[in-house]
Design an enzyme around this catalytic site. Structure first.
Site, PDB file in Angstrom:
ATOM      1  N   LYS B 197       9.583   5.642   6.794  1.00 51.37           N
ATOM      2  CA  LYS B 197       9.987   6.392   5.595  1.00 51.37           C
ATOM      3  C   LYS B 197       8.868   6.351   4.555  1.00 51.37           C
ATOM      4  O   LYS B 197       8.528   5.289   4.050  1.00 51.37           O
ATOM      5  CB  LYS B 197      11.249   5.798   4.968  1.00 51.37           C
ATOM      6  CG  LYS B 197      11.758   6.655   3.807  1.00 51.37           C
ATOM      7  CD  LYS B 197      12.770   5.952   2.934  1.00 51.37           C
ATOM      8  CE  LYS B 197      12.150   5.242   1.756  1.00 51.37           C
ATOM      9  NZ  LYS B 197      11.642   6.118   0.697  1.00 51.37           N
ATOM     10  N   GLY B 249       5.336  -2.432  -0.841  1.00 55.45           N
ATOM     11  CA  GLY B 249       5.898  -1.918  -2.077  1.00 55.45           C
ATOM     12  C   GLY B 249       6.041  -3.028  -3.099  1.00 55.45           C
ATOM     13  O   GLY B 249       5.284  -4.000  -3.075  1.00 55.45           O
ATOM     14  N   SER B 250       7.043  -2.885  -3.954  1.00 56.88           N
ATOM     15  CA  SER B 250       7.162  -3.830  -5.060  1.00 56.88           C
ATOM     16  C   SER B 250       7.778  -5.148  -4.615  1.00 56.88           C
ATOM     17  O   SER B 250       8.499  -5.219  -3.620  1.00 56.88           O
ATOM     18  CB  SER B 250       8.006  -3.221  -6.174  1.00 56.88           C
ATOM     19  OG  SER B 250       9.351  -3.190  -5.760  1.00 56.88           O
ATOM     20  N   THR B 251       7.479  -6.187  -5.369  1.00 54.23           N
ATOM     21  CA  THR B 251       8.014  -7.514  -5.069  1.00 54.23           C
ATOM     22  C   THR B 251       9.533  -7.534  -5.187  1.00 54.23           C
ATOM     23  O   THR B 251      10.220  -8.175  -4.387  1.00 54.23           O
ATOM     24  CB  THR B 251       7.371  -8.553  -5.999  1.00 54.23           C
ATOM     25  OG1 THR B 251       5.968  -8.596  -5.703  1.00 54.23           O
ATOM     26  CG2 THR B 251       7.961  -9.936  -5.790  1.00 54.23           C
ATOM     27  N   GLY B 254      10.944  -6.106  -2.145  1.00 54.79           N
ATOM     28  CA  GLY B 254      10.641  -7.059  -1.084  1.00 54.79           C
ATOM     29  C   GLY B 254      11.672  -8.175  -1.027  1.00 54.79           C
ATOM     30  O   GLY B 254      12.114  -8.590   0.048  1.00 54.79           O
ATOM     31  N   GLU B 271       4.259  -6.574   2.258  1.00 55.08           N
ATOM     32  CA  GLU B 271       3.019  -6.535   1.483  1.00 55.08           C
ATOM     33  C   GLU B 271       3.423  -6.054   0.103  1.00 55.08           C
ATOM     34  O   GLU B 271       3.779  -4.885  -0.063  1.00 55.08           O
ATOM     35  CB  GLU B 271       2.011  -5.612   2.167  1.00 55.08           C
ATOM     36  CG  GLU B 271       0.582  -5.919   1.779  1.00 55.08           C
ATOM     37  CD  GLU B 271       0.123  -5.083   0.617  1.00 55.08           C
ATOM     38  OE1 GLU B 271       0.383  -5.516  -0.532  1.00 55.08           O
ATOM     39  OE2 GLU B 271      -0.470  -4.027   0.834  1.00 55.08           O
ATOM     40  N   CYS B 305      -2.227  -2.237  -5.030  1.00 52.67           N
ATOM     41  CA  CYS B 305      -1.552  -3.534  -5.103  1.00 52.67           C
ATOM     42  C   CYS B 305      -2.554  -4.649  -5.329  1.00 52.67           C
ATOM     43  O   CYS B 305      -2.249  -5.643  -5.969  1.00 52.67           O
ATOM     44  CB  CYS B 305      -0.728  -3.781  -3.845  1.00 52.67           C
ATOM     45  SG  CYS B 305      -1.598  -3.327  -2.348  1.00 52.67           S
ATOM     46  N   GLU B 402       2.915  -7.015 -13.175  1.00 49.67           N
ATOM     47  CA  GLU B 402       2.116  -5.974 -12.548  1.00 49.67           C
ATOM     48  C   GLU B 402       2.390  -4.638 -13.251  1.00 49.67           C
ATOM     49  O   GLU B 402       3.533  -4.209 -13.334  1.00 49.67           O
ATOM     50  CB  GLU B 402       2.467  -5.867 -11.062  1.00 49.67           C
ATOM     51  CG  GLU B 402       1.605  -4.866 -10.329  1.00 49.67           C
ATOM     52  CD  GLU B 402       1.936  -4.772  -8.845  1.00 49.67           C
ATOM     53  OE1 GLU B 402       3.129  -4.834  -8.508  1.00 49.67           O
ATOM     54  OE2 GLU B 402       1.003  -4.623  -8.036  1.00 49.67           O
TER      55      GLU B 402
END
Lengths: 307, 492
Positions: B197, B249-251, B254, B271, B305, B402
């Site tokens: 996706k 993507g974002s933490t 995640g 990641e 990132c 971030e």
């Protein structure tokens, strides 16, 4: 430290000039060379480049006749193309200065003379000074001196500094261009150091090469010298000119040099008072490109005079 | 001096030499008005019948409508992937799989120009980057993993190598095609099938890649592309028949994924975000370091990132570095992503632009010294000026969180120990940069910085051969290189 200009300056210790990372310089230059210079900006840039050329003949076989022809070309680059600028200067050996000065008359085109036992610089200082004084007496507006590369590489930076300062004094009103002969200095660290020595010693211009040694005016070397000029200006407020010489024969490379000037020292340097190309065949390539922009087709090289 | 001031004044009156626009042509690009889902080798309509627009952030115009996949669509895709895995892909020899990957790589090269232009239209990144970085690197990843497909027994000597099965992959919007390549190439090389996706703002190059994979003759169901938002991604993560979840993507997301798959047998690699330190020592080659700082944070508008978003400069050279950095910022070209001279393109979406602006506002309210580039700004599109936040404290939100935009915080330090402590003082640990002329200093720091990737005297360099991934909340697992294979195999 004879130069009057140098007395006002804080002379740095040239053993500790800033270091240069070659890989980083190559990346930056590659980035500059990816700039796309098209349409009006291309035409404008090429005309600017024409006006910055030091049209050069530096051969043992030069004669007054050859120099006169070159001086005519300097004033009439391509008469079929209206409103072209002239070149900035004609660059010759001291023995040809008088001939060139006479041929150029009051055209506004400067006469530049190499001196100081060009191209090797392997002569005692008194002879270099006499060589310079002779050229100035003959009417040279600009002096292109060479530094003592042997002394530089041996680490005798004071010797190199004092010699430049002495020549500067001998120049009087003539503007001094200091040739570093970067092909013999080899590293960019050395190029940076020699640039600083020349500027602090009173150079009006710093110049890459004699044209007799390869490699000559690479983009990497010119970039390194421009950054030195920028730092010197930021520290002292004094503008120093830049002259890449040798190996720039295509208009594309000339344009890349100009965009590099714009993105390093800035637009103020985009003028033949502060930036020159030392070149013999660049003019014709620019002319061919300019005509192509007008007509849409490349003309044969035979339509452009070879002097 | 007086003479020189006059000279300068005279010179300043001159008009400037400006570059004419040099836009890359879009006439060769083939885009459909509407994109369906790519499932089981066919383009199928979404069950819900819903579509969403993909916007060009450079001019705010709609490029195409993209299907929004729901649970039923994802289930269809996973079933197709399972069927293809059981019947075709797991039975095929590595050599044959490799041939498909080589073919995909070559076809990406052949269509590099079209991919680059679409990437810049859809995502906002400068054409110079999509042309010189994203697309060539994407092709290289396929080439690299194509080479491994028939050599897995050498990659893991004396071990039996098995594929995992169906891999569910969710990728971000900052490097849409490149991240698709990072995910697809190693998964296919090791014999897995895929449901992938792309991010909702940048689906187009992934869909173009699906077209290309179809033309390459990859068997139906081996690669399935489902487009949509976070809900679509959640369906992939939660699907019981997915064996592996790979996410970039974002933490925050995640963490949600880890929660969701806890207690299942699903393998995962994540990641995630970063807040990477770029450290400049007094003995660094200053001009090149300044270039490295610019490349570290303004590459892809800072939507990276591993962006070097926290700058640490040793005090002795701080003034000089900041002065040079400001000057460099003023010379950046910001504008039309398709112009070949653009250095900084458009922010990927309205939402992201708002987020970045919110952070800059926080920075102003905190009383930081903010410097914005003096560059010209386009009147339309989502753009943000390259920004420096000077004299900022370690405890500032801008240093800790971030931002994912062209905003660089600048801090100074005095000693090596101090900078190591500050650089490591973050929940993230993705990347770092070290600039010094002294080799021993580099090795001392690389041993002590807690970051997955550390660059010395350069920044943001990528190669398929080199593993990439994070520490701490920047995630786990590696992509790229031999390590990238490990994430997609069972070893016995």
């Amino acid at each position: 430290m004879k130069s009057s200009a140098s007395k006002k300056l804080n002379i740095p210790d040239f053993r500790f000039t800033p270091t240069i990372d070659k890989v980083g310089v190559e990346e930056r230059v590659a980035r500059i060379q990816s700039r796309s210079i098209k349409k009006e900006s291309k035409v404008e840039g090429m005309k600017m480049a024409l006006n910055m050329i030091d049209l050069t003949t530096l051969e043992g076989k030069d004669t007054p006749g050859k120099v006169k022809q070159l001086c005519y070309k300097a004033q009439h680059l391509h008469d079929h193309y209206p409103d072209l600028p002239t070149v900035a200067a004609v660059c010759v050996y001291p023995s040809m200065v008088k001939t060139a000065k006479k041929a150029l008359g009051n055209s506004g085109i400067k006469v530049a003379s190499v001196s100081t036992a060009f191209p090797s610089g392997q002569a005692p200082r008194n002879i270099k000074l006499d060589d310079t004084k002779f050229a100035v007496d003959q009417g040279a507006d600009e002096i292109d001196m060479v530094i003592s590369r042997g002394e530089f590489l041996a680490g005798n930076y004071d010797f190199v500094f004092d010699e430049i300062a002495a020549i500067k004094e001998a120049c009087g009103q003539a503007r001094l261009k200091v040739i570093l002969e970067t092909g013999e200095l080899v590293t960019l660290d050395n190029v940076r150091r020699a640039s600083e020595i020349a500027m602090y010693a009173g150079a009006d211009f710093i110049k890459t090469s004699t044209g007799k040694i390869q490699p000559a005016a690479t983009m990497q070397v010119t970039y390194t010298m421009l950054m030195a000029i920028k730092d010197y200006y930021d520290k002292t407020g004094i503008m120093v000119g830049m002259k890449p010489a040798g190996g720039i024969s295509k208009s594309k490379l000339a344009l890349h040099n100009l965009i590099m000037v714009k993105e390093t020292v800035g637009d103020d340097w985009l003028d033949n008072e502060w930036f020159r190309f030392g070149a013999s065949s660049l003019a014709n390539d620019i002319l061919m490109q300019l005509v192509k922009q007008q007509t849409g087709a490349y003309q044969s090289g035979d339509y452009f005079s070879i002097d | 001096m007086a003479k020189n001031k006059q000279q300068k004044a005279k010179a300043s009156k001159k008009k400037t030499w400006d570059l004419s626009p040099a836009p890359e042509s879009t006439s060769h690009v083939q885009l459909k008005k509407k994109y369906e889902l790519y499932i089981d080798g066919k383009w199928v309509k979404p069950t819900s019948g819903k579509y969403f627009p993909s916007i060009n952030p450079g001019n705010e115009e709609k490029i195409a409508d993209v299907a929004h996949a729901d649970a039923k669509d994802v289930d269809k895709a996973v079933k197709a992937a399972r069927k293809a895995y059981d019947n075709v892909w797991s039975k095929m020899s590595g050599k044959e799989r490799g041939k498909y990957l080589f073919r995909i790589a070559r076809m990406i090269q052949e269509r590099a120009r079209e991919f680059a232009v679409i990437e810049s239209m859809d995502g906002g990144k400068p054409i110079r980057e999509s042309r010189d970085v994203d697309v060539p690197l994407a092709a290289n990843h396929f080439f690299y993993y194509a080479g491994w497909a028939d050599k897995l027994e050498f990659a893991f000597p004396n071990r039996k190598v098995e594929a995992l099965g169906v891999a569910g992959q969710i990728i971000p919007w900052n490097f849409p095609l490149l991240m698709a390549a990072w995910k697809i190439a190693p998964a296919l090389a090791t014999g897995n099938t895929i449901v992938i996706k792309p991010a909702e703002t940048t689906s187009l190059t992934a869909l173009k890649l699906a077209e290309l994979i179809h033309e390459a003759g990859v068997p139906p169901g081996v690669v399935n592309v489902v487009t949509g938002f976070g809900d679509t991604g959640a369906e992939i993560v939660n699907h019981p028949d997915v064996n592996k979840v790979a996410f970039t993507g974002s933490t925050n997301v995640g963490k949600l994924i880890q929660n969701a798959i806890a207690g299942t047998k699903k393998k995962s690699t994540l990641e995630l975000g970063g807040k990477s330190a770029n450290i400049i020592f007094e003995d660094a080659p200053i001009d090149q370091a300044v270039e490295g700082i610019v490349n570290g944070i303004f590459f892809n508008q800072g939507h990276v990132c591993c962006a070097g978003s926290r700058l640490f400069v040793q005090e002795g050279v701080a003034d000089q570095v900041i002065k040079k950095l400001k000057n460099r910022l003023d010379h950046l070209y910001i504008g039309d992503p398709l112009d070949k001279n653009t250095d900084v393109g458009a922010i990927n979406s309205k939402e992201q632009l708002d987020t970045i602006r919110k952070y800059i506002e926080i920075g102003k309210n905190e009383g930081n010294d903010i410097y914005e580039s003096s560059c010209n700004m386009p009147s339309k599109g989502y753009f943000c000026k390259p920004t420096l936040v000077l004299n900022v404290a370690q405890s500032s939100k801008l240093v800790q969180e971030e931002i994912f935009g062209p905003v660089l915080t600048v801090q100074t330090f005095r000693t090596v120990d101090e900078v190591i402590q500050k650089a490591n003082n973050t929940p993230y640990g993705l990347a770092a940069g070290v600039w010094t002329d002294k080799g021993s200093k580099i090795f001392n720091l690389t041993g002590k910085l807690r970051a997955g990737v550390i660059w010395a005297n350069t920044y943001n360099r990528f190669d398929p051969v080199s593993p990439f991934g994070g520490y701490k909340e920047s995630g786990f697992g590696r992509e790229g290189g031999l390590h990238g294979l490990e994430a997609y195999v069972k070893l016995a």
